[in-house]
Scaffold this motif. Structure first.
Motif, PDB file in Angstrom:
ATOM      1  N   GLY A   1       2.980  17.273  -6.096  1.00  0.00           N
ATOM      2  CA  GLY A   1       3.407  17.480  -7.467  1.00  0.00           C
ATOM      3  C   GLY A   1       2.467  18.399  -8.230  1.00  0.00           C
ATOM      4  O   GLY A   1       1.544  18.993  -7.675  1.00  0.00           O
ATOM      5  N   GLY A   2       2.720  18.492  -9.517  1.00  0.00           N
ATOM      6  CA  GLY A   2       1.929  19.354 -10.376  1.00  0.00           C
ATOM      7  C   GLY A   2       2.821  20.086 -11.369  1.00  0.00           C
ATOM      8  O   GLY A   2       4.031  20.211 -11.162  1.00  0.00           O
ATOM      9  N   THR A   3       2.217  20.562 -12.436  1.00  0.00           N
ATOM     10  CA  THR A   3       2.924  21.358 -13.448  1.00  0.00           C
ATOM     11  C   THR A   3       2.000  22.463 -13.932  1.00  0.00           C
ATOM     12  O   THR A   3       0.868  22.189 -14.341  1.00  0.00           O
ATOM     13  CB  THR A   3       3.338  20.489 -14.651  1.00  0.00           C
ATOM     14  N   GLY A   4       2.479  23.681 -13.882  1.00  0.00           N
ATOM     15  CA  GLY A   4       1.719  24.805 -14.391  1.00  0.00           C
ATOM     16  C   GLY A   4       2.214  25.210 -15.769  1.00  0.00           C
ATOM     17  O   GLY A   4       3.428  25.317 -15.984  1.00  0.00           O
ATOM     18  N   PHE A   5       1.286  25.418 -16.707  1.00  0.00           N
ATOM     19  CA  PHE A   5       1.692  25.884 -18.032  1.00  0.00           C
ATOM     20  C   PHE A   5       1.508  27.387 -18.131  1.00  0.00           C
ATOM     21  O   PHE A   5       0.467  27.928 -17.754  1.00  0.00           O
ATOM     22  CB  PHE A   5       0.927  25.160 -19.134  1.00  0.00           C
TER      23      PHE A   5
ATOM     24  N   ALA B   1       0.869  -1.180   0.000  1.00  0.00           N
ATOM     25  CA  ALA B   1       0.000   0.000   0.000  1.00  0.00           C
ATOM     26  C   ALA B   1       0.900   1.222   0.000  1.00  0.00           C
ATOM     27  O   ALA B   1       2.036   1.174   0.478  1.00  0.00           O
ATOM     28  CB  ALA B   1      -0.930   0.026   1.209  1.00  0.00           C
ATOM     29  N   ILE B   2       0.385   2.316  -0.557  1.00  0.00           N
ATOM     30  CA  ILE B   2       1.184   3.541  -0.595  1.00  0.00           C
ATOM     31  C   ILE B   2       0.272   4.733  -0.857  1.00  0.00           C
ATOM     32  O   ILE B   2      -0.646   4.659  -1.681  1.00  0.00           O
ATOM     33  CB  ILE B   2       2.291   3.445  -1.683  1.00  0.00           C
ATOM     34  N   ALA B   3       0.495   5.804  -0.133  1.00  0.00           N
ATOM     35  CA  ALA B   3      -0.234   7.062  -0.347  1.00  0.00           C
ATOM     36  C   ALA B   3       0.504   7.859  -1.415  1.00  0.00           C
ATOM     37  O   ALA B   3       1.658   8.242  -1.211  1.00  0.00           O
ATOM     38  CB  ALA B   3      -0.322   7.859   0.947  1.00  0.00           C
ATOM     39  N   MET B   4      -0.167   8.106  -2.524  1.00  0.00           N
ATOM     40  CA  MET B   4       0.443   8.810  -3.648  1.00  0.00           C
ATOM     41  C   MET B   4      -0.636   9.504  -4.460  1.00  0.00           C
ATOM     42  O   MET B   4      -1.809   9.117  -4.409  1.00  0.00           O
ATOM     43  CB  MET B   4       1.217   7.846  -4.542  1.00  0.00           C
ATOM     44  N   PRO B   5      -0.248  10.505  -5.266  1.00  0.00           N
ATOM     45  CA  PRO B   5      -1.219  11.176  -6.139  1.00  0.00           C
ATOM     46  C   PRO B   5      -1.694  10.277  -7.275  1.00  0.00           C
ATOM     47  O   PRO B   5      -1.126   9.213  -7.537  1.00  0.00           O
ATOM     48  CB  PRO B   5      -0.439  12.379  -6.676  1.00  0.00           C
ATOM     49  N   ASN B   6      -2.708  10.747  -7.993  1.00  0.00           N
ATOM     50  CA  ASN B   6      -3.303   9.971  -9.076  1.00  0.00           C
ATOM     51  C   ASN B   6      -2.294   9.569 -10.144  1.00  0.00           C
ATOM     52  O   ASN B   6      -2.386   8.492 -10.725  1.00  0.00           O
ATOM     53  CB  ASN B   6      -4.445  10.760  -9.722  1.00  0.00           C
ATOM     54  N   TRP B   7      -1.295  10.443 -10.396  1.00  0.00           N
ATOM     55  CA  TRP B   7      -0.348  10.135 -11.462  1.00  0.00           C
ATOM     56  C   TRP B   7       0.543   8.931 -11.147  1.00  0.00           C
ATOM     57  O   TRP B   7       1.190   8.360 -12.030  1.00  0.00           O
ATOM     58  CB  TRP B   7       0.513  11.346 -11.822  1.00  0.00           C
ATOM     59  N   TYR B   8       0.568   8.507  -9.884  1.00  0.00           N
ATOM     60  CA  TYR B   8       1.379   7.352  -9.509  1.00  0.00           C
ATOM     61  C   TYR B   8       0.824   6.073 -10.120  1.00  0.00           C
ATOM     62  O   TYR B   8       1.564   5.103 -10.324  1.00  0.00           O
ATOM     63  CB  TYR B   8       1.434   7.230  -7.991  1.00  0.00           C
ATOM     64  N   ASN B   9      -0.454   6.065 -10.430  1.00  0.00           N
ATOM     65  CA  ASN B   9      -1.062   4.915 -11.096  1.00  0.00           C
ATOM     66  C   ASN B   9      -0.303   4.578 -12.381  1.00  0.00           C
ATOM     67  O   ASN B   9       0.105   3.442 -12.606  1.00  0.00           O
ATOM     68  CB  ASN B   9      -2.538   5.216 -11.386  1.00  0.00           C
TER      69      ASN B   9
END
Length: 441
Positions: A320-324, A278-286
């Motif tokens: 995490g995240g990225t701004g354009f 199990a691991i707590a991570m953001p959606n992009w970890y999928n």
């Protein structure tokens, strides 16, 4: 601002905040010359660190070229790929030289403080407040990309943190999948580790960025943070102490596994060997963590909202995240703004982003839209918006400061010592705050 006064301003301030003191400074005004393109063929110099964004914007640029949204432009993307920090360094250097800047670029959330410093964002980037005005109350995660009240980049992904877990291993070990609190799960996890050597999460023990990022994800969920909405340091708080205590106890009991980098080889090995279930991570970890590293475990992983902390906080968090962003005063600026608006501020664009790269909507209303909520994730084998929607409605806000890197450098070492039981959480925080204040001056 005239070319000369802008040039003088940049000479005095911009590169001092970016670590490029040796570069000569000139105006970015009128960068690359030429008249503004108002219709027809237009080439967008597009800089990104992630092929997912290349794919997304290529598709939305084609849609606009084909007439979506009534576009008058015929788009061609000239794509440059590198890591985000290098791209920002290059943009600042080229902006100072007066040519060679991109039309659009993605700035990773932890790199964005570099353009907050020295007025760089104000000098080089286009304020986006006018284009977001129609959806401002519905738009998520604008705070990390705001400088002096103006938004200079649009978030690409809500980065909703969830708990991924191995359904088969949970069933095998009699672990309920609906444990309500982290404290309860920690007790279960300690017992599990004592019996099997398995863990239900990670603590980063490597570089300062990894250490502080993994901690920040828990801290935000608990209701704390690094900075407030005014950019003031708020690290010295009960929530900060309690979060360290929680992680340190988990590391000691084996409930949480210590790894240098949550995305590196040791973490991948733990997944493959069924030691990390199990691991707590953001959606992009999928996509970037599970599907990339353990594709053979398809159908074994599920996700749920994060357990709550007994002391309060949220059921969601983010990491995490990225701004354009769009560079201002260039011939293709109007076309760049249209491309960004269509891709990030319309349902069509957000759906294209989700299909191309798995990027979650940043418009709140779309979390109840059937085109998203009806999606069955083939790897996880579940309707993921059953989890994302409630979590997105209870996300903490992450506020930035131009000196985030100073805090990361000041806090990483003391935090690691506290996580390892070599220093009290209170002492670690005091040491970090004192060091940060000295460096920030």
């Amino acid at each position: 601002m005239t070319g000369y006064s802008r040039r003088r301003f940049l000479r005095a301030t911009a590169l001092a905040g970016s670590g490029l003191l040796a570069a000569p400074l000139m105006s970015a005004c009128g960068d690359d010359g030429g008249d503004a393109v108002e219709s027809g063929a237009v080439t967008i110099d597009f800089w990104t660190h992630d092929p997912g964004y290349e794919k997304t914007f290529t598709e939305t640029a084609k849609a606009l070229t084909d007439g979506a949204g009534g576009s008058k432009f015929d788009y061609t993307l000239n794509i440059t790929k590198s890591d985000s920090d290098a791209l920002v360094t290059r943009m600042i250097s080229q902006g100072a030289a007066g040519s060679g800047t991109p039309n659009m670029l993605g700035i990773v959330i932890s790199v964005f403080p570099r353009v907050m410093a020295g007025g760089i964002a104000k000098q080089l980037l286009t304020p986006l407040d006018d284009i977001i005005a129609p959806v401002k109350d519905d738009l998520l995660r604008t705070a990390p990309y705001t400088v002096d009240g103006k938004v200079y980049a649009l978030e690409s992904d809500t980065c909703v943190s969830v708990l991924y877990y191995r359904e088969d291993e949970f069933a095998k070990n009699g672990i309920p999948t609906d444990v309500a609190t982290w404290e309860e799960l920690a007790t279960v996890g300690a017992g599990l580790h004592a019996r099997t050597g398995q863990s239900l999460g990670v603590v980063a023990t490597g570089d300062n960025t990894s250490i502080t990022n993994q901690y920040l994800q828990f801290l935000l969920q608990r209701g704390g943070g690094f900075f407030n909405d005014k950019g003031e340091l708020i690290l010295d708080s009960p929530e900060a102490v309690q979060t360290i205590e929680f992680m340190a106890k988990g590391l000691q009991s084996g409930f949480l596994l210590g790894v240098p980098d949550p995305y590196g080889a040791p973490n991948t090995a733990a997944l493959k060997e069924n030691r990390l279930i199990a691991i707590a991570m953001p959606n992009w970890y999928n996509v970037y963590g599970l599907q990339t590293n353990v594709p053979d475990q398809k159908g074994k992983w599920r996700m749920r909202t994060l357990p709550k902390f007994q002391g309060g906080g949220h059921i969601g968090s983010s990491l995490g995240g990225t701004g354009f962003a769009v560079v201002e005063d260039k011939p293709a600026t109007a076309a760049s703004i249209e491309l960004l608006r269509y891709t990030y501020l319309t349902k069509e664009g957000q759906l294209a982003r989700f299909k191309a790269g798995g990027f979650l909507p940043t418009l709140a209303k779309l979390y109840n839209d059937q085109d998203f909520t009806g999606y069955d994730d083939p790897y996880l084998g579940q309707r993921v918006f059953d989890v994302y929607t409630p979590a997105a409605k209870d996300l903490p806000t992450f506020y930035q400061n131009q000196n985030l890197n100073l805090l990361t450098d000041s806090f990483g070492g003391p935090l690691l010592e506290a996580l390892q039981g070599k220093k009290s959480p209170g002492d670690a925080i005091k040491e970090a705050v004192d060091a940060y204040k000295k460096k920030a001056k």
